[in-house]
Design a protein around this motif. Structure first.
Motif, mmCIF file in Angstrom:
data_model
loop_
_atom_site.group_PDB
_atom_site.id
_atom_site.type_symbol
_atom_site.label_atom_id
_atom_site.label_comp_id
_atom_site.label_asym_id
_atom_site.label_seq_id
_atom_site.Cartn_x
_atom_site.Cartn_y
_atom_site.Cartn_z
ATOM 1 N N VAL A 237 0.844 -1.197 0.000
ATOM 2 C CA VAL A 237 0.000 0.000 0.000
ATOM 3 C C VAL A 237 0.880 1.247 0.000
ATOM 4 C CG1 VAL A 237 -1.598 1.370 1.396
ATOM 5 C CG2 VAL A 237 -1.996 -1.077 1.083
ATOM 6 N N PHE A 238 1.893 1.238 0.855
ATOM 7 C CA PHE A 238 2.787 2.394 0.935
ATOM 8 C C PHE A 238 3.539 2.609 -0.381
ATOM 9 C CE2 PHE A 238 7.228 3.658 1.446
ATOM 10 C CZ PHE A 238 7.060 4.969 1.871
ATOM 11 N N LEU A 239 4.121 1.533 -0.910
ATOM 12 C CA LEU A 239 4.936 1.658 -2.120
ATOM 13 C C LEU A 239 4.114 2.184 -3.298
ATOM 14 C CD1 LEU A 239 7.093 -1.625 -1.982
ATOM 15 C CD2 LEU A 239 7.751 0.684 -1.300
ATOM 16 N N ILE A 240 2.929 1.615 -3.478
ATOM 17 C CA ILE A 240 2.109 2.002 -4.626
ATOM 18 C C ILE A 240 1.501 3.395 -4.423
ATOM 19 C CG2 ILE A 240 0.050 1.411 -5.952
ATOM 20 C CD1 ILE A 240 0.710 -1.537 -5.416
ATOM 21 N N LYS A 241 1.170 3.730 -3.174
ATOM 22 C CA LYS A 241 0.557 5.033 -2.902
ATOM 23 C C LYS A 241 1.528 6.180 -3.139
ATOM 24 C CE LYS A 241 -1.812 7.683 0.701
ATOM 25 N NZ LYS A 241 -2.314 7.677 2.111
ATOM 26 N N TYR A 242 2.760 5.992 -2.746
ATOM 27 C CA TYR A 242 3.701 7.104 -2.806
ATOM 28 C C TYR A 242 4.580 7.101 -4.048
ATOM 29 C CZ TYR A 242 2.167 8.405 1.796
ATOM 30 O OH TYR A 242 1.379 8.816 2.833
ATOM 31 N N ARG A 243 4.696 5.967 -4.719
ATOM 32 C CA ARG A 243 5.409 5.951 -5.997
ATOM 33 C C ARG A 243 5.036 4.676 -6.731
ATOM 34 N NH1 ARG A 243 8.817 8.855 -8.778
ATOM 35 N NH2 ARG A 243 10.313 7.850 -10.159
ATOM 36 N N MET A 244 4.238 4.842 -7.782
ATOM 37 C CA MET A 244 3.668 3.707 -8.496
ATOM 38 C C MET A 244 4.742 2.774 -9.050
ATOM 39 S SD MET A 244 0.889 2.176 -9.266
ATOM 40 C CE MET A 244 -0.322 3.445 -8.908
ATOM 41 N N GLU A 245 5.909 3.327 -9.391
ATOM 42 C CA GLU A 245 6.972 2.505 -9.972
ATOM 43 C C GLU A 245 7.430 1.390 -9.040
ATOM 44 O OE1 GLU A 245 7.062 6.272 -12.320
ATOM 45 O OE2 GLU A 245 6.739 5.695 -10.238
ATOM 46 N N TYR A 246 7.200 1.567 -7.756
ATOM 47 C CA TYR A 246 7.629 0.556 -6.792
ATOM 48 C C TYR A 246 6.881 -0.774 -6.956
ATOM 49 C CZ TYR A 246 10.160 4.119 -4.076
ATOM 50 O OH TYR A 246 11.034 5.086 -3.661
ATOM 51 N N ILE A 247 5.806 -0.758 -7.734
ATOM 52 C CA ILE A 247 5.056 -1.994 -7.941
ATOM 53 C C ILE A 247 5.937 -3.089 -8.529
ATOM 54 C CG2 ILE A 247 4.260 -1.474 -10.300
ATOM 55 C CD1 ILE A 247 1.540 -2.633 -9.496
ATOM 56 N N PHE A 248 6.995 -2.693 -9.269
ATOM 57 C CA PHE A 248 7.905 -3.663 -9.869
ATOM 58 C C PHE A 248 8.819 -4.318 -8.831
ATOM 59 C CE2 PHE A 248 7.045 -0.568 -13.316
ATOM 60 C CZ PHE A 248 6.421 -1.431 -14.210
ATOM 61 N N CYS A 249 8.856 -3.754 -7.633
ATOM 62 C CA CYS A 249 9.695 -4.313 -6.566
ATOM 63 C C CYS A 249 8.967 -5.388 -5.763
ATOM 64 C CB CYS A 249 10.138 -3.204 -5.605
ATOM 65 S SG CYS A 249 10.967 -1.805 -6.389
ATOM 66 N N MET A 250 7.649 -5.430 -5.880
ATOM 67 C CA MET A 250 6.861 -6.298 -5.018
ATOM 68 C C MET A 250 7.187 -7.789 -5.158
ATOM 69 S SD MET A 250 5.334 -4.259 -3.128
ATOM 70 C CE MET A 250 4.357 -5.453 -2.236
ATOM 71 N N PRO A 251 7.382 -8.329 -6.374
ATOM 72 C CA PRO A 251 7.704 -9.765 -6.453
ATOM 73 C C PRO A 251 8.970 -10.139 -5.682
ATOM 74 C CG PRO A 251 7.059 -8.936 -8.602
ATOM 75 C CD PRO A 251 7.200 -7.738 -7.710
ATOM 76 N N ILE A 252 9.965 -9.252 -5.685
ATOM 77 C CA ILE A 252 11.200 -9.530 -4.943
ATOM 78 C C ILE A 252 10.938 -9.467 -3.446
ATOM 79 C CG2 ILE A 252 13.615 -8.879 -4.609
ATOM 80 C CD1 ILE A 252 12.951 -9.943 -7.369
ATOM 81 N N LEU A 253 10.066 -8.560 -3.033
ATOM 82 C CA LEU A 253 9.691 -8.487 -1.619
ATOM 83 C C LEU A 253 9.011 -9.779 -1.178
ATOM 84 C CD1 LEU A 253 9.448 -6.738 0.968
ATOM 85 C CD2 LEU A 253 7.212 -5.996 0.120
ATOM 86 N N PHE A 254 8.098 -10.287 -1.995
ATOM 87 C CA PHE A 254 7.429 -11.556 -1.682
ATOM 88 C C PHE A 254 8.438 -12.701 -1.599
ATOM 89 C CE2 PHE A 254 3.636 -9.676 -4.185
ATOM 90 C CZ PHE A 254 3.256 -8.936 -3.071
ATOM 91 N N LEU A 255 9.383 -12.704 -2.543
ATOM 92 C CA LEU A 255 10.411 -13.747 -2.561
ATOM 93 C C LEU A 255 11.266 -13.693 -1.298
ATOM 94 C CD1 LEU A 255 12.008 -15.989 -4.023
ATOM 95 C CD2 LEU A 255 13.337 -14.182 -5.154
ATOM 96 N N MET A 256 11.555 -12.495 -0.843
ATOM 97 C CA MET A 256 12.368 -12.321 0.360
ATOM 98 C C MET A 256 11.702 -12.959 1.578
ATOM 99 S SD MET A 256 13.804 -8.741 2.050
ATOM 100 C CE MET A 256 13.393 -7.933 0.524
ATOM 101 N N PHE A 257 10.404 -12.712 1.745
ATOM 102 C CA PHE A 257 9.665 -13.289 2.860
ATOM 103 C C PHE A 257 9.598 -14.817 2.732
ATOM 104 C CE2 PHE A 257 8.366 -8.986 3.646
ATOM 105 C CZ PHE A 257 8.014 -8.943 4.980
ATOM 106 N N ALA A 258 9.315 -15.291 1.520
ATOM 107 C CA ALA A 258 9.181 -16.740 1.313
ATOM 108 C C ALA A 258 10.502 -17.459 1.574
ATOM 109 C CB ALA A 258 8.702 -17.015 -0.111
ATOM 110 N N TYR A 259 11.608 -16.890 1.103
ATOM 111 C CA TYR A 259 12.907 -17.537 1.291
ATOM 112 C C TYR A 259 13.300 -17.541 2.768
ATOM 113 C CZ TYR A 259 17.773 -18.825 0.626
ATOM 114 O OH TYR A 259 18.976 -19.482 0.689
ATOM 115 N N TYR A 260 12.984 -16.456 3.471
ATOM 116 C CA TYR A 260 13.320 -16.384 4.891
ATOM 117 C C TYR A 260 12.556 -17.446 5.679
ATOM 118 C CZ TYR A 260 14.708 -14.164 9.280
ATOM 119 O OH TYR A 260 15.259 -13.911 10.509
ATOM 120 N N LEU A 261 11.280 -17.627 5.343
ATOM 121 C CA LEU A 261 10.491 -18.658 6.020
ATOM 122 C C LEU A 261 11.038 -20.047 5.707
ATOM 123 C CD1 LEU A 261 8.066 -19.419 7.768
ATOM 124 C CD2 LEU A 261 6.636 -19.332 5.715
ATOM 125 N N MET A 262 11.470 -20.252 4.471
ATOM 126 C CA MET A 262 12.039 -21.538 4.089
ATOM 127 C C MET A 262 13.323 -21.823 4.875
ATOM 128 S SD MET A 262 13.107 -22.866 0.273
ATOM 129 C CE MET A 262 14.528 -21.781 0.156
#
Length: 317
Positions: A237-262
């Protein structure tokens, strides 16, 4: 002389100076403040202020670690690794422990006054959370789920500390604060899960950490997943609200959480010791890619379809 040096070293170990690397969680707060508040200048004086603020936070964090080690001594004897800590193996004096706590806390607060009043109050909040988390009658670390949520409040505090170094004229968006809090809760819950699996004995785990008496592997991993969802949603919500271009960063953010849990499922997982995570090459590679993408899209405008940010439906005829 050698014995005296060893004794001083034992007391210094309580401060967990090797954990100072966690202060890097202040940097996103400083970066976001720089991007949103847009300070008029950022040069050597601001860098000096940043160094002073980081040092003050390191000292305050060490004060919290001192009382944590002191009050956890009777429980750490049940942990396979922590049973070798000084509070378990050495005859340390309470009066010197309290003196050490006072020195770290007061010095950290004095340095905080050099920044601004908001930074000082936030630093004081960090010290208060150390008491709430460790000291009876509060001692929230003994209560399942509450332990994770209260310890991860320190993530909000570190973000605010970084923010107030850059600006004291406005507050950060609630979305990034909540997301940062939930990200910290995810890290803490995942750490609990890795510890619980490593001990591999519910009764022994309950003696070491009272909250483990009301946890199971299932509840820990499910709670980690819940915190991850909350964190990525609010950060998104923050990334997209304040700078739409950040939407391209979201898949890497998801990957970061998934890898950490793994990683938490690994034998003797590094997740148990967050201060050593910088040695995890794959995780650091993912984090580096995310940081590079955020930095890139902070300064590069990408032409995007109006339908991505227009609240109305996209007309096709």
């Amino acid at each position: 002389m050698m014995r005296q040096k060893l004794l001083i070293y034992d007391y210094l170990r309580l401060a967990r100076i090797d954990h100072w690397i966690k202060t890097c969680f202040m940097l996103p707060g400083a970066f976001v403040a720089f991007m949103l508040a847009k300070p008029e200048s950022f040069g050597f004086p601001q860098l000096l202020m940043l160094f002073t603020g980081v040092l003050a936070t390191c000292l305050a964090a060490s004060a919290n670690y001192v009382i944590n080690e002191w009050l956890d001594g009777e429980f750490d004897r049940y942990h396979p690794v922590k049973k070798n800590r000084p509070m378990v193996t050495k005859n340390l004096k309470v009066k010197y422990i309290l003196l050490e706590y006072a020195i770290f806390a007061i010095t950290g607060l004095i340095l905080s006054l050099l920044i601004n009043p908001y930074f000082f109050v936030t630093q004081l909040w960090l010290l208060v959370m150390g008491i709430v988390y460790n000291v009876k009658p509060f001692r929230t670390k003994d209560i399942a789920f509450v332990d994770v949520l209260t310890e991860s409040v320190n993530n909000i505090i570190r973000f605010l500390l970084g923010w107030f170094i850059i600006t004291d004229t406005c507050l950060p968006p609630v979305s990034i604060l909540f997301g940062y809090w939930m990200a910290g809760a995810f890290l803490m819950a995942t750490k609990r899960f890795a510890e619980y699996r490593m001990i591999n004995d519910p009764e022994l785990a309950g003696r070491y950490r009272k909250s483990f008496q009301n946890y199971t592997e299932r509840t820990l991993v499910c709670s980690s997943f819940f915190y991850a969802i909350c964190a990525t949603f609010m950060i998104g919500v923050f990334l997209i609200k304040y700078r739409m271009e950040y939407i391209f960063c979201m898949p890497i953010l998801f990957l970061m959480f998934a890898y950490y849990l793994m990683m938490a499922f690994d034998q003797d997982s590094a997740v148990q010791k967050p201060e050593g995570l910088f040695r995890e090459k794959k995780l650091m590679a993912i984090v580096s890619v995310f940081v590079l993408l955020v930095t890139f899209f902070s300064f590069v405008d990408v032409p995007l379809p109006p339908s991505l940010h227009d609240p109305y439906l996209f007309t096709i005829r």
